[in-house]
Design a protein around this motif. Structure first.
Motif, PDB file in Angstrom:
ATOM      1  N   LYS A 486       0.821  -1.210   0.000  1.00  0.00           N
ATOM      2  CA  LYS A 486       0.000   0.000   0.000  1.00  0.00           C
ATOM      3  C   LYS A 486       0.855   1.260   0.000  1.00  0.00           C
ATOM      4  O   LYS A 486       1.839   1.350   0.730  1.00  0.00           O
ATOM      5  N   GLY A 487       0.478   2.196  -0.854  1.00  0.00           N
ATOM      6  CA  GLY A 487       1.198   3.467  -0.891  1.00  0.00           C
ATOM      7  C   GLY A 487       2.464   3.431  -1.716  1.00  0.00           C
ATOM      8  O   GLY A 487       3.194   4.427  -1.783  1.00  0.00           O
ATOM      9  N   LYS A 488       2.764   2.272  -2.353  1.00  0.00           N
ATOM     10  CA  LYS A 488       3.964   2.169  -3.192  1.00  0.00           C
ATOM     11  C   LYS A 488       3.594   1.601  -4.550  1.00  0.00           C
ATOM     12  O   LYS A 488       2.682   0.785  -4.655  1.00  0.00           O
ATOM     13  N   TYR A 489       4.349   1.995  -5.557  1.00  0.00           N
ATOM     14  CA  TYR A 489       4.203   1.391  -6.876  1.00  0.00           C
ATOM     15  C   TYR A 489       5.032   0.116  -6.893  1.00  0.00           C
ATOM     16  O   TYR A 489       6.252   0.157  -6.688  1.00  0.00           O
ATOM     17  N   PHE A 490       4.389  -1.022  -7.121  1.00  0.00           N
ATOM     18  CA  PHE A 490       5.114  -2.294  -7.168  1.00  0.00           C
ATOM     19  C   PHE A 490       5.382  -2.659  -8.627  1.00  0.00           C
ATOM     20  O   PHE A 490       4.475  -2.724  -9.448  1.00  0.00           O
ATOM     21  N   THR A 491       6.664  -2.909  -8.923  1.00  0.00           N
ATOM     22  CA  THR A 491       7.087  -3.110 -10.314  1.00  0.00           C
ATOM     23  C   THR A 491       6.834  -4.514 -10.837  1.00  0.00           C
ATOM     24  O   THR A 491       6.830  -4.718 -12.046  1.00  0.00           O
ATOM     25  N   GLY A 492       6.710  -5.496  -9.932  1.00  0.00           N
ATOM     26  CA  GLY A 492       6.623  -6.884 -10.375  1.00  0.00           C
ATOM     27  C   GLY A 492       7.982  -7.533 -10.555  1.00  0.00           C
ATOM     28  O   GLY A 492       8.069  -8.708 -10.902  1.00  0.00           O
ATOM     29  N   ASP A 493       9.062  -6.770 -10.321  1.00  0.00           N
ATOM     30  CA  ASP A 493      10.415  -7.311 -10.469  1.00  0.00           C
ATOM     31  C   ASP A 493      11.054  -7.602  -9.117  1.00  0.00           C
ATOM     32  O   ASP A 493      10.808  -6.897  -8.139  1.00  0.00           O
ATOM     33  N   GLY A 494      11.899  -8.633  -9.118  1.00  0.00           N
ATOM     34  CA  GLY A 494      12.763  -8.885  -7.978  1.00  0.00           C
ATOM     35  C   GLY A 494      14.088  -8.173  -8.204  1.00  0.00           C
ATOM     36  O   GLY A 494      14.477  -7.912  -9.348  1.00  0.00           O
ATOM     37  N   CYS A 495      14.790  -7.859  -7.124  1.00  0.00           N
ATOM     38  CA  CYS A 495      15.971  -7.023  -7.283  1.00  0.00           C
ATOM     39  C   CYS A 495      16.884  -7.137  -6.067  1.00  0.00           C
ATOM     40  O   CYS A 495      16.426  -7.356  -4.951  1.00  0.00           O
ATOM     41  N   ARG A 496      18.176  -6.997  -6.334  1.00  0.00           N
ATOM     42  CA  ARG A 496      19.157  -6.963  -5.247  1.00  0.00           C
ATOM     43  C   ARG A 496      19.848  -5.598  -5.274  1.00  0.00           C
ATOM     44  O   ARG A 496      20.111  -5.059  -6.350  1.00  0.00           O
ATOM     45  N   ARG A 497      20.106  -5.044  -4.091  1.00  0.00           N
ATOM     46  CA  ARG A 497      20.887  -3.801  -4.006  1.00  0.00           C
ATOM     47  C   ARG A 497      22.199  -4.161  -3.331  1.00  0.00           C
ATOM     48  O   ARG A 497      22.201  -4.805  -2.278  1.00  0.00           O
ATOM     49  N   ASP A 498      23.308  -3.767  -3.935  1.00  0.00           N
ATOM     50  CA  ASP A 498      24.585  -4.144  -3.334  1.00  0.00           C
ATOM     51  C   ASP A 498      25.110  -3.041  -2.411  1.00  0.00           C
ATOM     52  O   ASP A 498      24.449  -2.012  -2.202  1.00  0.00           O
ATOM     53  N   GLU A 499      26.306  -3.280  -1.889  1.00  0.00           N
ATOM     54  CA  GLU A 499      26.847  -2.359  -0.885  1.00  0.00           C
ATOM     55  C   GLU A 499      27.151  -0.970  -1.451  1.00  0.00           C
ATOM     56  O   GLU A 499      27.229   0.006  -0.711  1.00  0.00           O
TER      57      GLU A 499
END
Ligand code: WTA
Length: 641
Positions: A486-499
């Motif tokens: 709720k309150g966010k746009y969900f892209t349908g993609d999985g994702c990793r954020r690195d350091e």
């Protein structure tokens, strides 16, 4: 695979966005969003400048940008360039056969757009009307889009590879009363019978007022009473046709795209925000320099063609190349040959094409000199580091930065990317957010994951290029994108954020397939399969495919008494092609006496996915299945795709 490839000094020289500027602009775009997007709106000529900039909410969902601004995007892409660029090429076109080339200067483009706009008006098209375009990759496709924008009509481009049935559904959904098509198109030496497909789509189907037919190949086609053969000469003396002043939130186009459920959705983009977003992203991401030749190999039937063959480049006064054919016709050197002949500086293509060309080895590339190339881009699916390195080392001779651009039909333009000149690159990572974009990773429960983490990719703030609604079904828009978190746009993609804060897209986490960079819903393929008279049930999943990224794996249950056979397998493949189009052709079809279901009757796709992925040891808990013994027979029935 986290190692960085540093930017070369050449890549940084003259860049629109060196590292310090990225930091400053990104911060500005968040801390003073309205100020930032007011500045960026100066890329566009407004009839009335907007006083309100962003006015949006994700809960409840209501998105507006530049709402009191007035503009025309055709004017911004064509007319306003006439004083300085009348004789500069706006579009260069190469046909399916090498060396068949046409081009339009900005002055000529203006002439062509005005003629087609006159013809559309004479055919009865008015402001706000939907016009369906079903065209090959020819100059007239861009001319038709711009002509619609000029008179305030809303174009809905349908990819020329879609079947008559798929076309009919898209005409009906947006109640379009006008179609623009061509006699035929050529792809890889094969004729695509576009006009015949339109006739088939309209048979006993939607009633349209007119079909405007462009003569491209001169092939024999049937005529009906609703056809208008387009003759630009007939409108040569019709005079100027001024651009319709449009509100920033007036619709510009509808583009159908696949979701995880149901039929494709009509993604609606409006005028002002989309104009600013495509103009700004084109400028920064491709670091476009005056006089350069830009080539995006997408089809105008997809969003990439809308934003980065037509609107983004032309809004920037660039020269943009359009190619009718395929990468391997007449041979695997075609792209590189065209890059040399047209002196292409910026080349933007999809990982699937890169992988297919890489498989042919370096020789077809090295046979051409490619010295004109300055920048390379990738779009449409995750690029594997191996393909990235080949693109960088072999195609770009290690000189050209690569922008791996993550975005979606829904986002209107590029959202996450490295910027040439600003960032080092990591092969396989899309990089950092574009200005104004705030990505967030969340777990399945919606808990926000800080720092280095893996999760589902959401965007927390609106951006000007965001889609505004699903045409005719705002509730579906809200449900699809804003209800999971709720309150966010969900892209349908999985994702990793690195350091380092770099984003690594891992692919769709919903039931959307990405086959050769083309988006397809498993539900669409399933409904095509079950529409065959002998099929009882079907379940479709994706599996990793060396060239296509993902292949289409279908589990099919036949009606009682029907026996599987090779002939039936072929017939089902053909059936899906006919229902949707060749891009949806199943790669692998497995007949099974039943589908794995829970006791409440829900298909356990997780198990089907694991079997298709050949991960038989990782099926997880199968005890909730109504018939656990089915699993062994499914594994046994799996043949290697
Ligand atoms: C995928 C195409 C990884 C992603 C512009 C997204 C990507 C879907 C990338 C949208 C990329 C697109 N790296 N994945 N650089 N670009 N995707 O709507 O799964 O046809 O959700 O838009 O393609 O596909 P669409």
């Amino acid at each position: 695979m986290n190692d960085k490839v540093a930017l070369s000094p050449e890549a940084q020289a003259g860049s629109h966005c060196p590292p310090a500027k990225y930091e400053t602009l990104y911060r500005h775009s968040l801390e003073d969003s309205d100020g930032f997007w007011r500045d960026q709106a100066r890329r566009i000529d407004w009839v009335r400048e907007p006083s309100v900039i962003g006015n949006w909410s994700f809960d409840p969902v209501d998105i507006k940008w530049y709402e009191d601004g007035v503009l025309n995007l055709c004017y911004n892409c064509v007319d306003r360039h006439l004083p300085a660029r009348a004789d500069q090429k706006a579009l260069i076109w190469e046909g399916d056969e090498p060396g068949v080339v046409r081009s339009l200067t900005y002055a000529e483009l203006h002439g062509q757009v005005v003629r087609m706009a006159h013809c559309l008006k004479a055919a009865g098209v008015s402001r706000g009307d939907r016009v369906t375009l079903y065209l090959p990759m020819i100059l007239e496709a861009a001319v038709a889009m711009l002509a619609c924008a000029r008179i305030g009509a809303v174009h809905s481009v349908v990819f020329g590879g879609f079947s008559p049935d798929a076309l009919r559904g898209r005409i009906e959904d947006c109640e379009s009363r006008f179609v623009i098509t061509a006699d035929g198109g050529m792809r890889g030496g094969k004729l695509v019978p576009l006009k015949a497909n339109v006739d088939a789509a309209l048979e006993d189907g939607p009633r349209v007022d007119a079909v405007l037919v462009i003569r491209h190949l001169g092939n024999e086609v049937a005529s009906t009473g609703r056809d208008i053969w387009y003759d630009p000469e007939a409108w040569a003396d019709a005079g100027e046709l001024p651009c319709e002043p449009m509100g920033a939130e007036d619709p510009l186009f509808i583009l159908y795209t696949s979701g995880s459920t149901g039929k494709p959705k009509g993604v609606l983009h409006t005028t002002g925000g989309y104009a600013v977003w495509t103009a700004a992203t084109f400028h920064f991401v491709f670091d476009y320099r005056e006089g350069e030749i830009f080539w995006c190999t997408a089809d105008v039937g997809w969003v990439t063609g809308h934003s980065y063959i037509v609107y983004g480049p032309l809004a920037n006064g660039a020269t943009t190349l359009m190619y009718e054919g395929v990468p391997n016709h007449p041979d695997f050197g075609r792209f590189w040959d065209m890059i040399d002949r047209h002196q292409v500086n910026i080349f933007y293509t999809a990982p699937t094409a890169i992988r297919a060309l890489m498989r042919e080895g370096d020789d077809p590339v090295k046979a051409h000199n490619r010295a004109s190339l300055r920048l390379l881009g990738s779009v449409g699916e995750p690029i594997n580091p191996e393909a990235w390195r080949w693109y960088h080392q072999v195609v770009g001779d290690g000189r050209c930065p690569i922008v791996d651009t993550w975005w979606q039909t829904e986002t209107g333009g590029i959202m996450i990317t490295t910027l040439p000149g600003a960032h080092d690159m990591k092969p396989g990572s899309a990089g950092l957010p574009f200005f104004g974009v705030v990505p967030e990773l969340v777990d399945a429960e919606g808990v926000v994951l800080p720092g280095a983490a893996s999760g589902n990719l959401c965007i927390t703030r609106s951006w000007p290029g965001q889609m505004r609604t699903v045409y005719g079904d705002h509730e579906r828009f809200v449900q699809t994108y804003f209800s999971t978190y709720k309150g966010k746009y969900f892209t349908g993609d999985g994702c990793r954020r690195d350091e380092d804060g770099f984003y690594w897209i891992t692919g769709r986490v919903d039931d959307v397939l990405n086959v050769s960079g083309h988006r397809l819903g498993t539900a669409e393929v399933e409904s095509a399969l079950v529409s065959h008279p002998l099929v009882a049930e079907a379940a479709v999943v994706g599996y990793p495919h060396d060239i296509k990224g993902q292949g289409i794996y279908c589990y099919v249950t036949l009606l009682a008494g029907e026996e599987p056979s090779n002939g039936l397998e072929q017939a089902l493949r053909q059936h899906v092609r006919k229902e949707i189009g060749p891009i949806a052709t199943p790669d692998h079809l497995q007949f099974t006496p039943a589908l794995p279901k829970t006791r409440s009757g829900k298909i356990m796709r997780r198990i089907l996915r694991k079997i298709a992925h050949n991960e038989h040891d990782a099926l997880g808990d199968t005890s909730t299945l109504a018939d656990p013994s089915l699993v062994d027979s499914l594994i046994e029935g799996r043949r290697n795709p």
